[in-house]
Scaffold this motif. Structure first.
Motif, mmCIF file in Angstrom:
data_model
loop_
_atom_site.group_PDB
_atom_site.id
_atom_site.type_symbol
_atom_site.label_atom_id
_atom_site.label_comp_id
_atom_site.label_asym_id
_atom_site.label_seq_id
_atom_site.Cartn_x
_atom_site.Cartn_y
_atom_site.Cartn_z
ATOM 1 N N THR A 89 -2.016 -1.186 -3.392
ATOM 2 C CA THR A 89 -1.496 -0.639 -4.812
ATOM 3 C C THR A 89 -0.888 -1.497 -5.587
ATOM 4 O O THR A 89 -0.413 -1.463 -7.029
ATOM 5 C CB THR A 89 -0.642 0.659 -4.446
ATOM 6 O OG1 THR A 89 0.419 0.366 -3.498
ATOM 7 C CG2 THR A 89 -1.572 1.591 -4.115
ATOM 8 N N LYS A 129 0.099 4.164 -0.224
ATOM 9 C CA LYS A 129 -0.295 5.241 0.184
ATOM 10 C C LYS A 129 0.121 5.530 1.802
ATOM 11 O O LYS A 129 -0.223 6.642 2.625
ATOM 12 C CB LYS A 129 -1.815 5.397 0.269
ATOM 13 C CG LYS A 129 -2.481 5.302 -1.216
ATOM 14 C CD LYS A 129 -3.859 5.147 -1.245
ATOM 15 C CE LYS A 129 -4.303 4.950 -2.838
ATOM 16 N NZ LYS A 129 -5.759 5.031 -2.894
ATOM 17 N N ASN A 189 0.996 -1.178 -0.108
ATOM 18 C CA ASN A 189 -0.068 -0.085 0.010
ATOM 19 C C ASN A 189 0.968 1.135 -0.084
ATOM 20 O O ASN A 189 1.247 1.376 0.946
ATOM 21 C CB ASN A 189 -1.024 0.045 1.155
ATOM 22 C CG ASN A 189 -1.913 1.206 1.268
ATOM 23 O OD1 ASN A 189 -1.698 1.937 0.254
ATOM 24 N ND2 ASN A 189 -3.027 1.274 2.298
#
Length: 283
Positions: A223, A180, A178
């Motif tokens: 992601t 983010k 991820n």
């Protein structure tokens, strides 16, 4: 030789990248010991290697000496070692270091890719980090010949989740990211500015997670999710004594190749990384 099967070795060092695990190997010896008493036999060994090159290949074992490695502790043998592994990988042959050799490895940005069983035996490897062309280049890197692939359709994961909704060709090492969210190493010589939240775990063909190495983060978003099929046969790398000549970087926080261990396994890759400037070895 590592006491762990290939799949377990993979997960252990993957946890290192998540800041959860540290695997150290005490294979570093003093430089004086590595170089002592080698020069007297180096010329004889070189002649012996030349005579034995053809039989060594035809008998099904690839030796570094057959590809030009001198093993005298002075000549840079890394290119020859790279060629030996390329030859072995293409033919599925095991590799063995020449007994008693001391291989000097300079700072050229080359990587010896290991895809077959490799026995370093009693050989010594002197790694010169005083002038390195490419800090990111590994010296040895173990890879599988099986192809990884992306997993689509999984949008989130929970810590300690026991099953994921996917169908796999067999047991796979799954790397999930991820980007983010960042995770940090805030203190110590390897502190950083953060990296994307990443985890690694093993799942079987039905998506059941091996709870011996569970998912350790919650992933509200994903992601990237990549599966690396686990080889049916364990690849074994054993033996060897490694010594480093520390690099000349000014900063105590400058690392070459990270990991600080002679042979590490990260994801589906094993690598011998270069040591930091303030290290004499690993124990």
């Amino acid at each position: 030789m590592s006491p762990f099967p290939a799949t377990q070795r993979i997960v252990l060092v993957s946890r290192l990248t998540a800041g959860e695990r540290l695997w150290r190997a005490g294979l570093i010896t003093a430089l004086a010991t590595a170089l002592g008493g080698q020069s007297a036999w180096s010329a004889t060994r070189t002649r012996e290697h030349a005579k034995q090159s053809a039989p060594q290949k035809s008998e099904g074992i690839v030796y570094y000496g057959a590809f030009g490695a001198r093993g005298d502790g002075v000549t840079d043998d890394h290119a020859a070692i790279v060629r030996a592994h390329e030859f072995a990988n293409a033919r599925g042959l095991p590799v063995r270091a020449d007994d008693g050799a001391t291989y000097y490895i300079g700072g050229a940005g080359k990587t010896a890719v290991i895809q077959t069983d490799t026995d370093f035996g009693t050989a010594r490897f002197v790694v010169d980090d005083t002038k390195v062309e490419n800090r990111a280049a590994n010296i040895f890197e173990v890879t599988s010949q099986r192809q990884s692939f992306k997993i689509a359709g999984v949008t989130s994961l929970r810590r300690n989740q026991e099953k994921i909704d996917v169908s796999l060709p067999g047991p796979c090492l799954i790397i999930v990211t991820n980007s983010k969210i960042k995770r940090y190493i805030r203190y110590g010589a390897n502190r950083n500015r953060g990296s994307a939240q990443t985890d690694a775990f093993i799942a079987d063909a039905d998506g059941k997670v091996d709870m011996n190495a569970p998912i350790i983060w919650d992933f509200d978003a994903i992601t990237d999710m990549t599966a690396h099929p686990v080889d049916d046969k364990t690849l074994t790398v054993s033996g060897g004594f490694f010594t480093t000549i520390a690099n000349a970087e000014d900063s105590e926080y400058t690392f070459l190749g990270m990991h600080l261990i002679p042979l590490a396994v990260e994801s589906s890759v094993a690598a011998y990384g270069r040591l930091p400037s303030n290290s004499d070895g690993v124990s």
